[in-house]
Design a protein around this motif. Structure first.
Motif, PDB file in Angstrom:
ATOM      1  N   ALA A  65      40.861  47.379  42.220  1.00  0.00           N
ATOM      2  CA  ALA A  65      42.103  47.490  42.983  1.00  0.00           C
ATOM      3  C   ALA A  65      42.480  48.924  43.316  1.00  0.00           C
ATOM      4  CB  ALA A  65      43.253  46.833  42.217  1.00  0.00           C
ATOM      5  N   GLN A  80      47.138  44.275  46.605  1.00  0.00           N
ATOM      6  CA  GLN A  80      48.590  44.139  46.697  1.00  0.00           C
ATOM      7  C   GLN A  80      49.223  44.226  45.309  1.00  0.00           C
ATOM      8  OE1 GLN A  80      48.543  40.216  48.478  1.00  0.00           O
ATOM      9  NE2 GLN A  80      49.198  39.260  46.569  1.00  0.00           N
ATOM     10  N   SER A 103      47.899  46.993  40.944  1.00  0.00           N
ATOM     11  CA  SER A 103      47.618  45.678  41.530  1.00  0.00           C
ATOM     12  C   SER A 103      47.352  44.600  40.497  1.00  0.00           C
ATOM     13  CB  SER A 103      46.408  45.758  42.475  1.00  0.00           C
ATOM     14  OG  SER A 103      46.706  46.477  43.638  1.00  0.00           O
TER      15      SER A 103
END
Length: 463
Positions: A65, A80, A103
């Motif tokens: 991530a 995200q 994330s």
């Protein structure tokens, strides 16, 4: 070549990295190889316990991530942020410790079922993945794993995954191991993880990493068998006849140009489907010679019947690691085409020395382009590239080029245009009949290639 290594359970044991591993990392870096550390840990926590992580060119943290560039100390978040509603639900269920990164969410592996129920309740179970890493549970956002983060690092380096060696030990390493060209697992890994490896080290933890690193420095893993294969066809016993990319070079000969093109396109199709970078050279005044175009979506064309390609444009087009090109020299006078090809092969050799690609060079009507010693010398230096020579006049190719060939596929009638290649007889080069059966001869078997003792009738799909 790029080496990607996991931290916990591979380089480190109980969070500590052996000084011998740190020293061999310095040795690897000094050889010019690129190093990438791939870990489920948060970047800040990793650097606190392992400041030597800056020996790596990139750090892929939080299980893919976060991408950190050690030279500039810049980080990029690739996934995200975790939703607050999920964090609240996990806290409500008394999941502790609960570590929240940019994330990913991590906690103890014993909370696997609790986390799964929380995701189901919030209808997030289809979006998030639960992965264990030893005694740690990772809750991963959509599309994030070690392979996705690694791919971003490789894209920035301009290197293909076919030039990647990866070593790990845990379940969260599986996507990375599947993506790499050579996957290594240390001996302390579970049996289910070892099954995904091309090689299992004799040593555990640091000892296993040292084993791989020393082999990489000493031999560049020259004895390793390529993971992926190209299927040429099936023999009479229905076993597949295989080609090893980046090891085997092929001569496709015979008077039937349509048959030669079909076989070459089938080879190209399989190579490009597996993200090998291909460079196709020819001189067709009518249509692109890598057809059908729908099969080669990630291929661009340079040159046509009216405009000659420029070397600078060709080399720029090859910068993306998975992008393939075809070069049409039809606009050049026939006598200048070999000169262009000589210059091109020298530039491709330089690119391969730097980035390990292109992986395949296909030359249509090769006897028109490979006429001098300069081309033969360049091909000798491209020994780790799969060369495919398509020609109706194989006997006109330089002997140095023919000596590079490990496998021949002949089309036409038996005895027609059988090239004089050391180790192969005229009969071994010939076609058995038209239609779907041709004769394939493997001259010098390499590791991973199908063993064909002399010559074999092979059904080539689509031919």
């Amino acid at each position: 070549m790029v080496l990607a290594a996991g931290f916990d359970g591979t380089l480190a044991r109980d969070g500590r990295c052996d000084e011998r591993c740190i020293e061999v990392l310095r040795e690897l870096s000094a050889t010019g190889r690129k190093l990438i550390l791939v870990t489920g840990r948060e970047l800040r926590r990793l650097l606190e316990i392992f400041p030597e992580a800056r020996l790596f060119d990139y750090i892929v943290a939080e299980n893919g991530a976060v991408l950190h560039r050690t030279a500039t100390r810049q980080s990029e978040i690739l996934g995200q942020a975790p939703p607050e509603i999920l964090l609240q639900e996990l806290r409500r269920r008394q999941v502790t410790p609960l570590r929240v990164g940019s994330s990913i969410i991590s906690t103890a592996a014993k909370y696997f079922e609790v986390a799964r129920e929380a995701l189901r309740k919030l209808k997030l179970h289809m979006d998030y993945e639960l992965v264990t890493n030893d005694d740690t549970l990772l809750i991963l956002p959509p599309g994030i794993d070690k392979a996705s983060g690694m791919n971003e690092a490789l894209r920035e380096l301009g290197v293909s995954r076919h030039n990647l060696v990866a070593i790990g030990n845990a379940e969260n390493d599986l996507p990375l191991l599947a993506s790499a060209e050579h996957a290594v697992v240390v001996n302390n890994a579970a049996e289910s993880i070892k099954e995904a490896a091309d090689r299992v080290t004799q040593g555990e933890y640091c000892e296993g990493f040292l084993e791989l690193a020393r082999d990489l420095i000493a031999t560049d893993l020259a004895a390793s068998v390529p993971r992926r294969r190209v299927v040429l066809g099936k023999g009479e016993d229905q076993r597949e006849i295989l080609l090893s990319p980046c090891q085997d070079s092929v001569l496709v000969s015979g008077p039937d140009e349509a048959a030669r093109s079909l076989i070459c396109n089938r080879l190209l199709d399989q190579l490009m489907q597996q993200d090998y970078q291909c460079c196709v050279i020819g001189a067709d005044r009518n249509v692109p010679f890598a057809a059908s175009r729908s099969s080669f979506a990630d291929m661009s064309s340079w040159g046509d019947a009216h405009d000659a390609p420029r070397l600078t444009d060709v080399l720029t087009a090859l910068e993306p690691p998975t992008h393939s090109i075809e070069i049409n020299l039809a606009a050049l006078p026939p006598e200048t085409r070999p000169v262009f090809v000589d210059a091109l092969l020298l530039q491709l050799q330089a690119l391969h020395d730097r980035a390990g690609r292109p992986h395949c060079i296909l030359i249509h009507h090769a006897h028109h382009f490979l006429t001098g010693s300069q081309a033969a010398n360049a091909i000798r230096r491209l020994s780790e590239v799969t060369m495919i020579y398509s020609t109706a006049e194989a006997s006109q190719l330089p002997s140095a080029v023919l000596n590079d060939v490990k496998l021949t596929i002949a089309t036409g009638q038996p005895g027609v245009d059988a090239p004089d290649v050391a180790g192969a007889s005229t009969e071994a080069q010939a076609v058995i009949a038209g239609g779907s059966v041709c004769r394939i001869s493997l001259l010098r078997p390499s590791p991973g290639s199908t063993s064909v003792t002399s010559t074999e009738e092979v059904t080539v799909p689509g031919f």
